[in-house]
Design a protein around this motif. Structure first.
Motif, PDB file in Angstrom:
ATOM      1  N   LYS A   1       0.860  -1.176   0.000  1.00 51.81           N
ATOM      2  CA  LYS A   1       0.000   0.000   0.000  1.00 51.81           C
ATOM      3  C   LYS A   1       0.895   1.223   0.000  1.00 51.81           C
ATOM      4  CE  LYS A   1      -3.815   2.145   2.399  1.00 51.81           C
ATOM      5  NZ  LYS A   1      -4.843   1.984   3.417  1.00 51.81           N
ATOM      6  N   GLY A   2       0.568   2.204  -0.831  1.00 53.35           N
ATOM      7  CA  GLY A   2       1.373   3.411  -0.882  1.00 53.35           C
ATOM      8  C   GLY A   2       0.856   4.379  -1.924  1.00 53.35           C
ATOM      9  N   ASP A   3       1.673   5.389  -2.221  1.00 53.80           N
ATOM     10  CA  ASP A   3       1.303   6.430  -3.179  1.00 53.80           C
ATOM     11  C   ASP A   3       1.912   6.140  -4.543  1.00 53.80           C
ATOM     12  OD1 ASP A   3      -0.130   7.926  -1.301  1.00 53.80           O
ATOM     13  OD2 ASP A   3       1.694   8.835  -0.540  1.00 53.80           O
ATOM     14  N   PHE A   4       1.097   6.308  -5.584  1.00 55.83           N
ATOM     15  CA  PHE A   4       1.497   6.007  -6.952  1.00 55.83           C
ATOM     16  C   PHE A   4       1.424   7.279  -7.789  1.00 55.83           C
ATOM     17  CE2 PHE A   4      -0.127   5.128 -11.246  1.00 55.83           C
ATOM     18  CZ  PHE A   4       0.924   4.401 -11.756  1.00 55.83           C
ATOM     19  N   VAL A   5       2.456   7.501  -8.616  1.00 59.39           N
ATOM     20  CA  VAL A   5       2.494   8.635  -9.547  1.00 59.39           C
ATOM     21  C   VAL A   5       3.038   8.147 -10.881  1.00 59.39           C
ATOM     22  CG1 VAL A   5       3.498  10.900 -10.047  1.00 59.39           C
ATOM     23  CG2 VAL A   5       2.945  10.300  -7.711  1.00 59.39           C
ATOM     24  N   TYR A   6       2.410   8.607 -11.974  1.00 57.21           N
ATOM     25  CA  TYR A   6       2.908   8.283 -13.321  1.00 57.21           C
ATOM     26  C   TYR A   6       3.011   9.579 -14.110  1.00 57.21           C
ATOM     27  CZ  TYR A   6       2.962   6.634 -18.143  1.00 57.21           C
ATOM     28  OH  TYR A   6       3.284   6.424 -19.458  1.00 57.21           O
ATOM     29  N   ASP A   7       4.143   9.779 -14.770  1.00 57.29           N
ATOM     30  CA  ASP A   7       4.365  10.942 -15.636  1.00 57.29           C
ATOM     31  C   ASP A   7       4.473  10.432 -17.064  1.00 57.29           C
ATOM     32  OD1 ASP A   7       5.062  13.256 -16.932  1.00 57.29           O
ATOM     33  OD2 ASP A   7       6.914  13.585 -15.820  1.00 57.29           O
TER      34      ASP A   7
ATOM     35  N   GLN B   1       4.878  12.094 -19.839  1.00 60.82           N
ATOM     36  CA  GLN B   1       5.899  12.753 -20.656  1.00 60.82           C
ATOM     37  C   GLN B   1       7.242  12.053 -20.527  1.00 60.82           C
ATOM     38  OE1 GLN B   1       5.677  16.774 -19.224  1.00 60.82           O
ATOM     39  NE2 GLN B   1       4.238  17.379 -20.833  1.00 60.82           N
ATOM     40  N   GLN B   2       7.590  11.625 -19.319  1.00 63.36           N
ATOM     41  CA  GLN B   2       8.861  10.942 -19.092  1.00 63.36           C
ATOM     42  C   GLN B   2       8.707   9.430 -19.142  1.00 63.36           C
ATOM     43  OE1 GLN B   2      10.962  12.334 -15.653  1.00 63.36           O
ATOM     44  NE2 GLN B   2      10.509  14.472 -16.085  1.00 63.36           N
ATOM     45  N   ASN B   3       7.447   8.970 -19.263  1.00 67.09           N
ATOM     46  CA  ASN B   3       7.137   7.545 -19.270  1.00 67.09           C
ATOM     47  C   ASN B   3       7.773   6.853 -18.061  1.00 67.09           C
ATOM     48  OD1 ASN B   3       5.752   5.365 -20.380  1.00 67.09           O
ATOM     49  ND2 ASN B   3       7.594   4.624 -21.392  1.00 67.09           N
ATOM     50  N   ALA B   4       7.549   7.465 -16.884  1.00 68.29           N
ATOM     51  CA  ALA B   4       8.122   6.952 -15.645  1.00 68.29           C
ATOM     52  C   ALA B   4       7.054   6.933 -14.559  1.00 68.29           C
ATOM     53  CB  ALA B   4       9.287   7.827 -15.198  1.00 68.29           C
ATOM     54  N   ALA B   5       7.118   5.911 -13.708  1.00 70.48           N
ATOM     55  CA  ALA B   5       6.180   5.791 -12.600  1.00 70.48           C
ATOM     56  C   ALA B   5       6.950   5.435 -11.342  1.00 70.48           C
ATOM     57  CB  ALA B   5       5.141   4.716 -12.898  1.00 70.48           C
ATOM     58  N   VAL B   6       6.446   5.934 -10.206  1.00 68.02           N
ATOM     59  CA  VAL B   6       7.061   5.620  -8.921  1.00 68.02           C
ATOM     60  C   VAL B   6       5.983   5.235  -7.922  1.00 68.02           C
ATOM     61  CG1 VAL B   6       9.117   7.057  -9.216  1.00 68.02           C
ATOM     62  CG2 VAL B   6       7.079   8.022  -8.178  1.00 68.02           C
ATOM     63  N   PHE B   7       6.422   4.506  -6.906  1.00 67.29           N
ATOM     64  CA  PHE B   7       5.550   4.050  -5.831  1.00 67.29           C
ATOM     65  C   PHE B   7       6.274   4.336  -4.526  1.00 67.29           C
ATOM     66  CE2 PHE B   7       3.984   0.900  -2.849  1.00 67.29           C
ATOM     67  CZ  PHE B   7       2.621   0.882  -3.095  1.00 67.29           C
ATOM     68  N   GLU B   8       5.612   5.051  -3.613  1.00 69.90           N
ATOM     69  CA  GLU B   8       6.204   5.365  -2.311  1.00 69.90           C
ATOM     70  C   GLU B   8       5.388   4.709  -1.210  1.00 69.90           C
ATOM     71  OE1 GLU B   8       7.702   9.126   0.414  1.00 69.90           O
ATOM     72  OE2 GLU B   8       6.273   9.505  -1.183  1.00 69.90           O
ATOM     73  N   THR B   9       6.070   3.956  -0.355  1.00 65.55           N
ATOM     74  CA  THR B   9       5.408   3.299   0.763  1.00 65.55           C
ATOM     75  C   THR B   9       5.204   4.294   1.904  1.00 65.55           C
ATOM     76  OG1 THR B   9       7.496   2.592   1.752  1.00 65.55           O
ATOM     77  CG2 THR B   9       6.466   1.073   0.182  1.00 65.55           C
ATOM     78  N   PRO B  10       4.337   3.975   2.867  1.00 68.49           N
ATOM     79  CA  PRO B  10       4.114   4.891   3.996  1.00 68.49           C
ATOM     80  C   PRO B  10       5.372   5.179   4.808  1.00 68.49           C
ATOM     81  CG  PRO B  10       2.363   3.266   3.910  1.00 68.49           C
ATOM     82  CD  PRO B  10       3.393   2.854   2.893  1.00 68.49           C
TER      83      PRO B  10
ATOM     84  N   ASP C   1      -3.674  17.075 -10.460  1.00 65.44           N
ATOM     85  CA  ASP C   1      -2.821  17.398 -11.591  1.00 65.44           C
ATOM     86  C   ASP C   1      -1.980  16.173 -11.914  1.00 65.44           C
ATOM     87  OD1 ASP C   1      -0.272  17.450 -10.100  1.00 65.44           O
ATOM     88  OD2 ASP C   1      -1.055  19.291  -9.210  1.00 65.44           O
ATOM     89  N   LYS C   2      -1.121  16.292 -12.925  1.00 65.99           N
ATOM     90  CA  LYS C   2      -0.383  15.100 -13.355  1.00 65.99           C
ATOM     91  C   LYS C   2       0.646  14.616 -12.337  1.00 65.99           C
ATOM     92  CE  LYS C   2       3.207  17.307 -16.131  1.00 65.99           C
ATOM     93  NZ  LYS C   2       3.811  17.343 -17.461  1.00 65.99           N
ATOM     94  N   TYR C   3       1.007  15.457 -11.354  1.00 65.82           N
ATOM     95  CA  TYR C   3       1.969  15.052 -10.328  1.00 65.82           C
ATOM     96  C   TYR C   3       1.297  14.661  -9.012  1.00 65.82           C
ATOM     97  CZ  TYR C   3       5.500  16.800 -13.494  1.00 65.82           C
ATOM     98  OH  TYR C   3       6.293  16.991 -14.588  1.00 65.82           O
ATOM     99  N   SER C   4      -0.021  14.619  -8.988  1.00 66.67           N
ATOM    100  CA  SER C   4      -0.719  14.205  -7.767  1.00 66.67           C
ATOM    101  C   SER C   4      -0.514  12.715  -7.540  1.00 66.67           C
ATOM    102  CB  SER C   4      -2.222  14.472  -7.881  1.00 66.67           C
ATOM    103  OG  SER C   4      -2.472  15.841  -7.976  1.00 66.67           O
ATOM    104  N   SER C   5      -0.229  12.360  -6.298  1.00 67.73           N
ATOM    105  CA  SER C   5      -0.093  10.942  -5.975  1.00 67.73           C
ATOM    106  C   SER C   5      -1.451  10.412  -5.535  1.00 67.73           C
ATOM    107  CB  SER C   5       0.949  10.734  -4.888  1.00 67.73           C
ATOM    108  OG  SER C   5       0.545  11.366  -3.702  1.00 67.73           O
ATOM    109  N   VAL C   6      -1.669   9.147  -5.805  1.00 67.60           N
ATOM    110  CA  VAL C   6      -2.918   8.487  -5.451  1.00 67.60           C
ATOM    111  C   VAL C   6      -2.574   7.270  -4.608  1.00 67.60           C
ATOM    112  CG1 VAL C   6      -4.958   7.315  -6.351  1.00 67.60           C
ATOM    113  CG2 VAL C   6      -4.030   9.291  -7.556  1.00 67.60           C
ATOM    114  N   GLN C   7      -3.298   7.080  -3.513  1.00 68.28           N
ATOM    115  CA  GLN C   7      -3.027   5.940  -2.644  1.00 68.28           C
ATOM    116  C   GLN C   7      -3.654   4.684  -3.246  1.00 68.28           C
ATOM    117  OE1 GLN C   7      -4.273   5.487   1.693  1.00 68.28           O
ATOM    118  NE2 GLN C   7      -2.128   6.121   1.722  1.00 68.28           N
ATOM    119  N   VAL C   8      -2.812   3.652  -3.379  1.00 74.32           N
ATOM    120  CA  VAL C   8      -3.249   2.398  -3.986  1.00 74.32           C
ATOM    121  C   VAL C   8      -2.781   1.219  -3.141  1.00 74.32           C
ATOM    122  CG1 VAL C   8      -3.205   3.365  -6.319  1.00 74.32           C
ATOM    123  CG2 VAL C   8      -1.186   2.203  -5.453  1.00 74.32           C
TER     124      VAL C   8
END
Length: 138
Positions: A45-51, A53-62, A88-95
């Protein structure tokens, strides 16, 4: 005599009842337990962001650990489910997702491990009180 026997029977019945307190059910913990299988996947469980333009995604844990995310069909499905919750495109979403953790072999990516998304369990509205932002940059 009958009255005394009935009174004693009732008294013993009442005293033998257990006084159990019901504990609150933790749905996340139960969901994690139900998905713990011997298939090498882990539930995170954590925060997910996808960009895009850079075709990159990250996942941050609590706890603050950041992983790169393998860009594939499952990642794009997760991004589609997360879009309604993004400001916006840089908003993280908890998944909550089931993932395979793999070693990073790309020297351009800074994180030691990557996550390959195998199953999407839950996508939640971001916490409006949280002020952290994950920004992707070169």
């Amino acid at each position: 005599m009958k009255k005394i026997a009935i009174l004693l029977l009732t008294l013993f019945s009442i005293l033998s009842c257990k006084n159990e307190t019901k504990s609150e059910v933790n749905l996340e913990e139960n969901r994690s337990k139900s998905y713990d299988q011997n298939d090498g996947l882990i539930t995170m469980k954590g925060d997910f962001v996808y960009d895009s333009q850079q075709n990159a995604a990250v996942f941050e844990t609590p706890n603050g650990t950041i992983y790169g995310v393998v860009v594939d069909d499952n990642m794009h499905k997760l991004n589609e489910k997360a879009k309604p919750f993004k400001a916006d495109k840089y908003s993280s979403v908890q998944v909550t997702v089931r993932v395979k953790r793999i070693k990073n072999t790309n020297p351009k990516i800074l994180w030691e491990n990557n996550l390959e998304i195998k199953d999407i369990l839950k996508v939640e509205k971001p916490d409006s009180k949280k002020e952290d932002v994950i920004k992707l940059a070169n």
